[in-house]
Write a protein that holds these residues in place. Sequence first.
Motif, PDB file in Angstrom:
ATOM      1  N   LEU A 115       5.102 -15.642 -12.117  1.00 62.33           N
ATOM      2  CA  LEU A 115       6.074 -14.948 -12.958  1.00 62.33           C
ATOM      3  C   LEU A 115       6.421 -15.806 -14.172  1.00 62.33           C
ATOM      4  O   LEU A 115       6.540 -17.027 -14.056  1.00 62.33           O
ATOM      5  N   PRO A 116       6.616 -15.178 -15.310  1.00 67.09           N
ATOM      6  CA  PRO A 116       7.079 -15.946 -16.472  1.00 67.09           C
ATOM      7  C   PRO A 116       8.429 -16.612 -16.155  1.00 67.09           C
ATOM      8  O   PRO A 116       9.247 -16.062 -15.424  1.00 67.09           O
ATOM      9  N   GLU A 117       8.627 -17.780 -16.729  1.00 69.39           N
ATOM     10  CA  GLU A 117       9.835 -18.544 -16.430  1.00 69.39           C
ATOM     11  C   GLU A 117      11.112 -17.754 -16.753  1.00 69.39           C
ATOM     12  O   GLU A 117      12.098 -17.844 -16.025  1.00 69.39           O
ATOM     13  N   ASP A 118      11.083 -16.946 -17.811  1.00 66.38           N
ATOM     14  CA  ASP A 118      12.289 -16.182 -18.165  1.00 66.38           C
ATOM     15  C   ASP A 118      12.653 -15.151 -17.095  1.00 66.38           C
ATOM     16  O   ASP A 118      13.807 -14.761 -16.988  1.00 66.38           O
ATOM     17  N   GLN A 119      11.688 -14.719 -16.279  1.00 66.82           N
ATOM     18  CA  GLN A 119      11.999 -13.793 -15.183  1.00 66.82           C
ATOM     19  C   GLN A 119      12.543 -14.531 -13.968  1.00 66.82           C
ATOM     20  O   GLN A 119      13.295 -13.966 -13.183  1.00 66.82           O
ATOM     21  N   ARG A 120      12.172 -15.794 -13.808  1.00 69.73           N
ATOM     22  CA  ARG A 120      12.643 -16.586 -12.664  1.00 69.73           C
ATOM     23  C   ARG A 120      14.013 -17.202 -12.921  1.00 69.73           C
ATOM     24  O   ARG A 120      14.780 -17.418 -11.987  1.00 69.73           O
ATOM     25  N   GLU A 121      14.326 -17.494 -14.168  1.00 73.21           N
ATOM     26  CA  GLU A 121      15.590 -18.147 -14.527  1.00 73.21           C
ATOM     27  C   GLU A 121      16.766 -17.173 -14.391  1.00 73.21           C
ATOM     28  O   GLU A 121      16.650 -16.008 -14.767  1.00 73.21           O
ATOM     29  N   GLY A 122      17.884 -17.678 -13.904  1.00 73.58           N
ATOM     30  CA  GLY A 122      19.115 -16.893 -13.846  1.00 73.58           C
ATOM     31  C   GLY A 122      19.015 -15.634 -13.011  1.00 73.58           C
ATOM     32  O   GLY A 122      19.685 -14.649 -13.287  1.00 73.58           O
ATOM     33  N   LEU A 123      18.181 -15.659 -11.993  1.00 70.80           N
ATOM     34  CA  LEU A 123      17.981 -14.485 -11.158  1.00 70.80           C
ATOM     35  C   LEU A 123      19.245 -14.157 -10.377  1.00 70.80           C
ATOM     36  O   LEU A 123      19.950 -15.049  -9.905  1.00 70.80           O
ATOM     37  N   ASP A 124      19.540 -12.876 -10.275  1.00 69.64           N
ATOM     38  CA  ASP A 124      20.627 -12.381  -9.433  1.00 69.64           C
ATOM     39  C   ASP A 124      20.120 -11.108  -8.766  1.00 69.64           C
ATOM     40  O   ASP A 124      18.976 -10.696  -8.997  1.00 69.64           O
ATOM     41  N   ALA A 125      20.947 -10.479  -7.940  1.00 64.62           N
ATOM     42  CA  ALA A 125      20.509  -9.302  -7.180  1.00 64.62           C
ATOM     43  C   ALA A 125      20.018  -8.183  -8.088  1.00 64.62           C
ATOM     44  O   ALA A 125      18.986  -7.564  -7.827  1.00 64.62           O
ATOM     45  N   GLU A 126      20.746  -7.921  -9.173  1.00 68.43           N
ATOM     46  CA  GLU A 126      20.375  -6.799 -10.041  1.00 68.43           C
ATOM     47  C   GLU A 126      19.082  -7.051 -10.810  1.00 68.43           C
ATOM     48  O   GLU A 126      18.417  -6.115 -11.223  1.00 68.43           O
ATOM     49  N   LYS A 133       0.816  -1.213   0.000  1.00 66.14           N
ATOM     50  CA  LYS A 133       0.000   0.000   0.000  1.00 66.14           C
ATOM     51  C   LYS A 133       0.857   1.274   0.000  1.00 66.14           C
ATOM     52  O   LYS A 133       0.584   2.214  -0.733  1.00 66.14           O
ATOM     53  N   ASP A 134       1.903   1.283   0.851  1.00 66.72           N
ATOM     54  CA  ASP A 134       2.713   2.479   1.032  1.00 66.72           C
ATOM     55  C   ASP A 134       3.893   2.566   0.073  1.00 66.72           C
ATOM     56  O   ASP A 134       4.534   3.606  -0.019  1.00 66.72           O
ATOM     57  N   GLY A 135       4.204   1.463  -0.598  1.00 70.41           N
ATOM     58  CA  GLY A 135       5.356   1.454  -1.491  1.00 70.41           C
ATOM     59  C   GLY A 135       6.634   1.135  -0.732  1.00 70.41           C
ATOM     60  O   GLY A 135       6.656   1.047   0.492  1.00 70.41           O
ATOM     61  N   LEU A 136       7.692   0.947  -1.476  1.00 71.25           N
ATOM     62  CA  LEU A 136       8.989   0.596  -0.914  1.00 71.25           C
ATOM     63  C   LEU A 136      10.058   1.302  -1.730  1.00 71.25           C
ATOM     64  O   LEU A 136      10.068   1.206  -2.957  1.00 71.25           O
ATOM     65  N   GLU A 137      10.943   2.007  -1.040  1.00 74.93           N
ATOM     66  CA  GLU A 137      12.013   2.728  -1.730  1.00 74.93           C
ATOM     67  C   GLU A 137      13.105   1.744  -2.159  1.00 74.93           C
ATOM     68  O   GLU A 137      13.439   0.821  -1.429  1.00 74.93           O
ATOM     69  N   GLU A 138      13.643   1.981  -3.340  1.00 75.08           N
ATOM     70  CA  GLU A 138      14.701   1.118  -3.858  1.00 75.08           C
ATOM     71  C   GLU A 138      15.900   1.097  -2.921  1.00 75.08           C
ATOM     72  O   GLU A 138      16.510   0.047  -2.711  1.00 75.08           O
ATOM     73  N   ASP A 139      16.256   2.251  -2.339  1.00 71.57           N
ATOM     74  CA  ASP A 139      17.411   2.301  -1.434  1.00 71.57           C
ATOM     75  C   ASP A 139      17.215   1.389  -0.221  1.00 71.57           C
ATOM     76  O   ASP A 139      18.144   0.718   0.215  1.00 71.57           O
ATOM     77  N   HIS A 187       6.740  -6.183  -7.850  1.00 71.47           N
ATOM     78  CA  HIS A 187       5.832  -7.169  -7.234  1.00 71.47           C
ATOM     79  C   HIS A 187       6.194  -7.318  -5.757  1.00 71.47           C
ATOM     80  O   HIS A 187       6.881  -8.279  -5.374  1.00 71.47           O
ATOM     81  N   PRO A 188       5.737  -6.401  -4.889  1.00 67.14           N
ATOM     82  CA  PRO A 188       6.124  -6.466  -3.469  1.00 67.14           C
ATOM     83  C   PRO A 188       5.768  -7.781  -2.788  1.00 67.14           C
ATOM     84  O   PRO A 188       6.425  -8.174  -1.829  1.00 67.14           O
ATOM     85  N   ALA A 189       4.775  -8.501  -3.283  1.00 69.45           N
ATOM     86  CA  ALA A 189       4.413  -9.781  -2.674  1.00 69.45           C
ATOM     87  C   ALA A 189       5.501 -10.835  -2.875  1.00 69.45           C
ATOM     88  O   ALA A 189       5.449 -11.898  -2.253  1.00 69.45           O
ATOM     89  N   LEU A 190       6.500 -10.556  -3.714  1.00 71.35           N
ATOM     90  CA  LEU A 190       7.638 -11.465  -3.872  1.00 71.35           C
ATOM     91  C   LEU A 190       8.567 -11.444  -2.662  1.00 71.35           C
ATOM     92  O   LEU A 190       9.395 -12.327  -2.495  1.00 71.35           O
ATOM     93  N   ILE A 191       8.433 -10.425  -1.826  1.00 66.12           N
ATOM     94  CA  ILE A 191       9.325 -10.267  -0.680  1.00 66.12           C
ATOM     95  C   ILE A 191       8.805 -11.102   0.486  1.00 66.12           C
ATOM     96  O   ILE A 191       7.634 -11.006   0.859  1.00 66.12           O
ATOM     97  N   LYS A 192       9.679 -11.939   1.050  1.00 65.72           N
ATOM     98  CA  LYS A 192       9.314 -12.711   2.242  1.00 65.72           C
ATOM     99  C   LYS A 192       8.955 -11.732   3.343  1.00 65.72           C
ATOM    100  O   LYS A 192       9.565 -10.679   3.477  1.00 65.72           O
ATOM    101  N   PRO A 235      14.535  -5.069  -9.092  1.00 64.35           N
ATOM    102  CA  PRO A 235      13.396  -4.483  -9.819  1.00 64.35           C
ATOM    103  C   PRO A 235      12.143  -5.364  -9.774  1.00 64.35           C
ATOM    104  O   PRO A 235      11.026  -4.840  -9.709  1.00 64.35           O
ATOM    105  N   LEU A 236      12.321  -6.685  -9.774  1.00 63.58           N
ATOM    106  CA  LEU A 236      11.167  -7.586  -9.675  1.00 63.58           C
ATOM    107  C   LEU A 236      10.450  -7.404  -8.339  1.00 63.58           C
ATOM    108  O   LEU A 236       9.218  -7.345  -8.292  1.00 63.58           O
ATOM    109  N   MET A 237      11.221  -7.317  -7.250  1.00 62.91           N
ATOM    110  CA  MET A 237      10.609  -7.136  -5.932  1.00 62.91           C
ATOM    111  C   MET A 237       9.932  -5.770  -5.815  1.00 62.91           C
ATOM    112  O   MET A 237       8.897  -5.657  -5.161  1.00 62.91           O
ATOM    113  N   LEU A 238      10.506  -4.749  -6.442  1.00 69.35           N
ATOM    114  CA  LEU A 238       9.872  -3.433  -6.416  1.00 69.35           C
ATOM    115  C   LEU A 238       8.563  -3.438  -7.207  1.00 69.35           C
ATOM    116  O   LEU A 238       7.578  -2.823  -6.801  1.00 69.35           O
TER     117      LEU A 238
END
Length: 117
Positions: free
Chosen positions: A67-78, A36-42, A87-92, A82-85
């Motif tokens: 999520l489409p498989e191409d977004q889940r494959e080869g995931l790294d921090a970078e 609801k409130d958003g999340l800052e990238e920093d 789709h906030p529900a991706l965050i534990k 952006p995916l977590m920003l």
Amino acid sequence: MSEIALYGIANCDTVRKARRSLDAAGVGYRFVDFRKDGLEEDRLRHWVEAVGWETLVNRRGTTWRQLPEDQREGLDAERAIPLMLEHPALIKRPVIEHQGGVRVGWNSDTATALGAG
């Protein structure tokens, strides 16, 4: 103890459990609903530095599975940030900032460390 900030989604069962435990123990905290409130990238980058992106990404939830498989494959921090920003529900949940650092999830060790166990 300095202020506790509990980040999550209001209707998440684990977040509700954490809030009930903190309330019952009389532990003060500030709740931030990052859907609801958003999340800052920093802030998200700080969490990634503190606990690692792998800890933050909830691979067990519906959002991850949708999520489409191409977004889940080869995931790294970078790519994860952006995916977590987006789709906030991706965050534990919850993510807890406190004097001792950053914790993800709710269990007896976390409750004890925050004075709610």
